[in-house]
Design an enzyme around this catalytic site. Structure first.
Site, PDB file in Angstrom:
ATOM      1  N   GLU A   1       4.468  10.780 -22.686  1.00  0.00           N
ATOM      2  CA  GLU A   1       5.025   9.718 -22.018  1.00  0.00           C
ATOM      3  C   GLU A   1       6.370   9.939 -21.443  1.00  0.00           C
ATOM      4  O   GLU A   1       6.921   9.732 -20.481  1.00  0.00           O
ATOM      5  CB  GLU A   1       5.375   8.573 -23.005  1.00  0.00           C
ATOM      6  CG  GLU A   1       4.129   7.809 -23.657  1.00  0.00           C
ATOM      7  CD  GLU A   1       3.390   7.254 -22.642  1.00  0.00           C
ATOM      8  OE1 GLU A   1       3.921   6.804 -21.307  1.00  0.00           O
ATOM      9  OE2 GLU A   1       2.252   6.854 -22.603  1.00  0.00           O
TER      10      GLU A   1
ATOM     11  N   CYS B   1      -4.675  -0.667  -8.163  1.00  0.00           N
ATOM     12  CA  CYS B   1      -3.670  -1.683  -7.691  1.00  0.00           C
ATOM     13  C   CYS B   1      -2.477  -0.790  -7.373  1.00  0.00           C
ATOM     14  O   CYS B   1      -1.305  -0.862  -7.913  1.00  0.00           O
ATOM     15  CB  CYS B   1      -3.253  -2.499  -8.672  1.00  0.00           C
ATOM     16  SG  CYS B   1      -2.417  -3.946  -8.321  1.00  0.00           S
TER      17      CYS B   1
ATOM     18  N   CYS C   1      -8.570  -3.793  -3.824  1.00  0.00           N
ATOM     19  CA  CYS C   1      -8.822  -5.148  -4.407  1.00  0.00           C
ATOM     20  C   CYS C   1     -10.429  -5.161  -4.717  1.00  0.00           C
ATOM     21  O   CYS C   1     -10.823  -5.803  -5.505  1.00  0.00           O
ATOM     22  CB  CYS C   1      -8.266  -6.152  -3.327  1.00  0.00           C
ATOM     23  SG  CYS C   1      -6.495  -6.228  -3.570  1.00  0.00           S
TER      24      CYS C   1
ATOM     25  N   CYS D   1     -11.438  -3.722  -7.849  1.00  0.00           N
ATOM     26  CA  CYS D   1     -10.617  -4.140  -9.083  1.00  0.00           C
ATOM     27  C   CYS D   1     -11.146  -5.092  -9.919  1.00  0.00           C
ATOM     28  O   CYS D   1     -11.881  -6.034  -9.607  1.00  0.00           O
ATOM     29  CB  CYS D   1      -9.257  -5.091  -8.551  1.00  0.00           C
ATOM     30  SG  CYS D   1      -8.002  -5.452  -9.740  1.00  0.00           S
TER      31      CYS D   1
ATOM     32  N   CYS E   1      -6.439 -12.765  -9.944  1.00  0.00           N
ATOM     33  CA  CYS E   1      -5.459 -12.240  -9.303  1.00  0.00           C
ATOM     34  C   CYS E   1      -5.125 -13.436  -8.129  1.00  0.00           C
ATOM     35  O   CYS E   1      -5.704 -13.676  -7.350  1.00  0.00           O
ATOM     36  CB  CYS E   1      -5.646 -10.790  -8.401  1.00  0.00           C
ATOM     37  SG  CYS E   1      -4.368 -10.431  -7.661  1.00  0.00           S
TER      38      CYS E   1
HETATM   39 FE1  SF4 Z   1      -4.059  -5.441  -7.614  1.00  0.00          FE
HETATM   40 FE2  SF4 Z   1      -4.944  -7.938  -7.614  1.00  0.00          FE
HETATM   41 FE3  SF4 Z   1      -5.666  -6.477  -5.659  1.00  0.00          FE
HETATM   42 FE4  SF4 Z   1      -6.562  -6.107  -8.370  1.00  0.00          FE
HETATM   43  S1  SF4 Z   1      -7.053  -7.750  -6.857  1.00  0.00           S
HETATM   44  S2  SF4 Z   1      -6.008  -4.404  -6.958  1.00  0.00           S
HETATM   45  S3  SF4 Z   1      -4.633  -6.983  -9.188  1.00  0.00           S
HETATM   46  S4  SF4 Z   1      -3.715  -6.881  -5.892  1.00  0.00           S
END
Ligand code: SF4
Length: 516
Positions: free
Chosen positions: A100, A256, A263, A266, A272
């Site tokens: 970390e 992201c 997206c 995701c 989102c």
């Molecule tokens: Fe990021 Fe939302 Fe796109 Fe997922 S859907 S990558 S959380 S902006």
């Protein structure tokens, strides 16, 4: 539209763009006063529902989706392997702690090699506690932000000497007892190593949460940071907190991402709100294109006037940016400009290879304890002639001999950006054919070969300085070798060359005879 604005204003809601909508109901009340020290601050207004995770079913679904994705897609990283395999809690916490600290401000790809070498050399807290700062700096050289390594070692010494070698077992104690361990690092160690259900907020988490909940206010402001911590603590999975935190960070690092988030891939896209806002805008635009009547899109901010989490009125949503409208940061302060004259003092070693004189920096402050070429901070706007004189005086104080300013040869300038400093090194060289003893009271010094230089605790900036020197040297060497006239750069001047076979004697560079 003006009617809408008037209506919104009358309702006490700040509508900044076309197509306003009714404000959603205000969100439920959350934590009151800030947890920061001092007198209790008045309780902030509860954030609007748009910026919250208030539906338990949604939180459960988000946790499940994120963890399933993490189990399938997580990167294979050495600290994860160590943490998963290590049964001793102290050793596990130490392995996580080192990773970390190294990962702060530094890319994973850069850290892996450093981490492996570090854990091989100091596999336990006890081993690290016995190391010298010199050894720590040597291994850290090139990783940047050198105080991290120093403080890690100081904290390891404290655990060994004051806590009987036992790492604190909660995030609160880790932060309270260990120097250099802040709220994020404490949360990461406690959740990953001990399974404490506590959230973490780093740059990746900030980005993901701001997008998930359309938070467009300055993400470095204390009010927003407090809200993000509240959110991270509420979201963290109770049975797998370490994995959940790592999954959230992994999502920010690989999907992201800042500029072109993926997206479509995701795992939490259905939760989102930034994405949903973009989709609504697109749907509206396409319906408009085909001349279909369409309802005004729901693209407004949360609708609560003066919302502390929405983008500032002066910086409204920009459709061309899509989800990357979030997060937003206040403009960075310009880094301070610093000019430093630095001199590569070079001599022939016993096998004819060049050796360089390096000196050690003070044990506190920027680049504490690292080695560098003799250097001197310059006043801004100093003319070249004056710079050279100042450096000559500085070298003279060290060597105890007069050094002629004209003997210093200008190599060029090397720029290095530290986090808060725009550093320009004005590089000179001074070849010697004899030894020179520096006053040890001023700072420790030593002669090193090129190989030893790179193995020493020297900063990346100093490596750039040596490279510039060698480049200049190599260029001139080949020009001399080709029998052509040496070309001097517009700024390059001074006596002699530093190239093999053309070194001048020390006496040639010193104005006055040596002391009897
Ligand atoms: Fe990021 Fe939302 Fe796109 Fe997922 S859907 S990558 S959380 S902006």
């Amino acid at each position: 539209m003006s009617q809408l604005r008037a209506a919104a204003a009358a309702a006490g809601r700040g509508l900044r763009r076309s197509g306003g909508r009714a404000a959603p109901p205000a969100g439920r009340s959350r934590k009151g006063a800030s947890s920061r020290g001092g007198a209790p601050a008045p309780a902030p207004a509860p954030p609007p529902a748009q910026h919250l995770f208030s539906d338990p079913a949604e939180i459960e679904a988000l946790r499940g989706n994120l963890l399933a994705w993490y189990d399938k897609c997580k990167r294979d990283l050495p600290w994860r392997t160590l943490a998963a395999a290590e049964t001793d809690a102290d050793r596990r916490a130490y392995a996580v702690w080192v990773s970390e600290i190294m990962l702060q401000q530094t890319q994973v790809a850069t850290v892996i090699d450093y981490y492996n070498r570090w854990m091989q050399k100091w596999p336990t807290l006890q081993a690290l506690a016995q190391a010298s700062l010199e050894e720590v700096n040597e291994l850290w050289a090139g990783l940047g932000y050198y105080s991290r390594g120093k403080r890690l070692q100081e904290a390891a010494r404290k655990v060994v000497s004051e806590l009987a070698g036992r790492m604190p077992r909660t995030a609160e104690d880790l932060q309270k007892l260990l120097p250099g361990v802040g709220r994020y690092t404490a949360g990461a160690i406690a959740s990953i190593s001990y399974g404490q259900a506590t959230g973490v907020v780093d740059g990746n988490v900030i980005r993901v949460l701001c997008r998930l909940r359309c938070i467009g206010a300055d993400s470095s402001s204390p009010a927003v940071v407090d809200r993000l911590w509240d959110m991270a603590n509420a979201l963290v999975d109770r049975s797998r907190p370490g994995d959940f935190n790592q999954a959230l960070m992994e999502l920010g690092a690989t999907v992201c991402v800042p500029k072109a988030p993926l997206c479509g891939e995701c795992p939490v896209k259905q939760h989102c709100r930034a994405r949903s806002r973009v989709e609504k805008e697109l749907a509206f635009a396409s319906q408009k294109l085909f001349g279909k009547p369409a309802p005004v899109p729901d693209v407004e901010d949360c609708g609560v006037g003066g919302c502390p989490l929405c983008p500032p009125a002066a910086e409204p949503w920009d459709s061309s940016l899509g989800v990357t409208n979030f997060p937003r940061k206040a403009a960075k302060k310009q880094p301070r400009a610093v000019r430093t004259a630095t001199c590569v003092l070079e001599r022939r070693g016993c096998h004819g290879a060049p050796e360089y004189l390096i000196v050690q920096r003070p044990s506190s402050g920027l680049l504490a304890g690292l080695w560098e070429f003799p250097s001197l901070t310059l006043a801004q706007d100093l003319q070249e002639e004056k710079q050279r004189e100042a450096l000559a005086d500085h070298l003279q104080a060290w060597t105890g001999r007069p050094v002629a300013a004209r003997s210093l040869r200008l190599i060029g300038e090397v720029i290095h950006i530290f986090s808060h400093i725009h550093q320009t090194y004005v590089v000179y060289s001074l070849p010697l054919d004899g030894d020179v003893t520096l006053d040890p009271a001023l700072s420790p010094s030593r002669w090193v070969t090129e190989e030893e230089f790179h193995a020493s605790a020297v900063s990346t900036a100093m490596k750039k300085v040596l490279k510039a020197h060698e480049k200049q040297c190599g260029k001139e060497s080949s020009q001399v070798g080709n029998g052509s006239k040496r070309k001097r750069g517009a700024k390059t001047q001074g006596a002699g060359s530093t190239c093999p076979g053309t070194q001048l004697s020390l006496r040639a560079f010193l104005q006055a005879p040596t002391a009897p």
